[in-house]
Design a protein around this motif. Structure first.
Motif, PDB file in Angstrom:
ATOM      1  N   HIS A  66       0.808  -1.143  -0.194  1.00 19.23           N
ATOM      2  CA  HIS A  66       0.052  -0.034  -0.013  1.00 19.23           C
ATOM      3  C   HIS A  66       0.664   1.244   0.024  1.00 19.23           C
ATOM      4  CE1 HIS A  66      -4.636  -0.487   1.237  1.00 19.23           C
ATOM      5  NE2 HIS A  66      -4.124  -1.379   0.285  1.00 19.23           N
ATOM      6  N   MET A  67       2.231   1.059   0.297  1.00 17.51           N
ATOM      7  CA  MET A  67       2.902   2.289   0.339  1.00 17.51           C
ATOM      8  C   MET A  67       3.731   2.556  -1.131  1.00 17.51           C
ATOM      9  SD  MET A  67       6.036   2.780   3.066  1.00 17.51           S
ATOM     10  CE  MET A  67       5.257   4.230   3.938  1.00 17.51           C
ATOM     11  N   LEU A  68       3.584   3.673  -1.426  1.00 20.63           N
ATOM     12  CA  LEU A  68       4.567   3.992  -2.796  1.00 20.63           C
ATOM     13  C   LEU A  68       5.834   3.991  -2.346  1.00 20.63           C
ATOM     14  CD1 LEU A  68       2.259   6.770  -4.341  1.00 20.63           C
ATOM     15  CD2 LEU A  68       2.622   4.385  -5.094  1.00 20.63           C
ATOM     16  N   ALA A  69       6.836   3.754  -3.124  1.00 24.74           N
ATOM     17  CA  ALA A  69       8.355   3.899  -2.964  1.00 24.74           C
ATOM     18  C   ALA A  69       8.703   5.001  -2.554  1.00 24.74           C
ATOM     19  CB  ALA A  69       9.328   3.182  -4.177  1.00 24.74           C
ATOM     20  N   VAL A  70       8.055   6.083  -3.184  1.00 25.95           N
ATOM     21  CA  VAL A  70       8.719   7.413  -3.066  1.00 25.95           C
ATOM     22  C   VAL A  70       8.185   7.864  -1.440  1.00 25.95           C
ATOM     23  CG1 VAL A  70       8.303   8.279  -5.460  1.00 25.95           C
ATOM     24  CG2 VAL A  70       6.544   8.483  -3.972  1.00 25.95           C
ATOM     25  N   GLU A  71       7.487   7.491  -0.842  1.00 29.14           N
ATOM     26  CA  GLU A  71       7.080   7.505   0.427  1.00 29.14           C
ATOM     27  C   GLU A  71       8.288   7.012   1.446  1.00 29.14           C
ATOM     28  OE1 GLU A  71       2.449   7.647   1.388  1.00 29.14           O
ATOM     29  OE2 GLU A  71       2.951   5.833  -0.071  1.00 29.14           O
ATOM     30  N   ALA A  72       9.171   5.888   1.184  1.00 30.25           N
ATOM     31  CA  ALA A  72       9.951   5.800   1.827  1.00 30.25           C
ATOM     32  C   ALA A  72      11.246   6.499   1.885  1.00 30.25           C
ATOM     33  CB  ALA A  72      10.672   4.396   1.287  1.00 30.25           C
ATOM     34  N   ASP A  73      11.200   7.636   1.149  1.00 30.16           N
ATOM     35  CA  ASP A  73      12.325   8.490   1.020  1.00 30.16           C
ATOM     36  C   ASP A  73      12.675   9.259   2.571  1.00 30.16           C
ATOM     37  OD1 ASP A  73      14.167  10.070  -0.559  1.00 30.16           O
ATOM     38  OD2 ASP A  73      13.051  11.700  -0.071  1.00 30.16           O
ATOM     39  N   SER A  74      13.713   9.125   2.752  1.00 29.19           N
ATOM     40  CA  SER A  74      14.333   9.769   4.150  1.00 29.19           C
ATOM     41  C   SER A  74      14.155   8.791   5.398  1.00 29.19           C
ATOM     42  CB  SER A  74      13.956  11.055   4.354  1.00 29.19           C
ATOM     43  OG  SER A  74      14.655  11.801   3.415  1.00 29.19           O
TER      44      SER A  74
END
Length: 158
Positions: A66-74
């Protein structure tokens, strides 16, 4: 490569720093499995109901489907590969809290976060945290017993 459809994502997975270009629509599940080879993060229902894709983001359980990879930034992502040889894994084995093993990484990561945030969790709190993961092979009693085994060990060391 047209960078308009890609984002540079900078994050840590199991303590290792990564910088990757990801598509806007790439899920964290896809990136962890296909780009980083972390195969313990399993696709199940891929709609957030089963918990097979559970990972920890900054020690909070999230569904990687459910999480976009871009949301993992930092952020810091932990998969089961990042929890090698923990008391919790030993307790799952000792209490027969697994059968086929498909859902086990998600359960262990969720239980690890539970014990980190609520080391004295009562049975109701444990049940609430286990609701986010589904096991189709075994009952949940053995999983609860594994968690309670580690709780007792933590109390003895505290």
């Amino acid at each position: 490569m047209d960078k308009g459809y890609f984002n540079l994502v900078d994050f840590r997975a199991n303590g290792v720093p990564y910088q990757l270009f990801v598509r806007n629509a790439d899920t964290l599940l896809h990136i962890l499995r296909e780009e980083l080879g972390l195969m313990s993060v399993k696709p199940g229902c891929e709609n957030g109901d089963c918990g097979s894709c559970t990972v920890l983001m900054d020690n909070v359980p999230v569904n990687a489907c459910h999480m976009l990879a871009v949301e993992a930034d930092s952020h810091h992502i932990t998969t089961i590969e990042g929890l090698e040889d923990t008391k919790l894994q030993e307790a799952f084995i000792a209490n027969h809290a697994l059968q086929c093993g498909y859902c086990t990484p998600g359960f262990i990561l969720n239980a690890h976060a539970l014990l980190s945030h609520h080391p004295d969790a009562d049975e109701q709190k444990i049940n609430e945290w286990l609701e986010s993961n589904i096991c189709r092979c075994t009952g949940y009693q053995e999983i609860k017993e594994a968690i309670q085994t580690v709780q007792k060990e933590l109390e003895g060391n505290g």
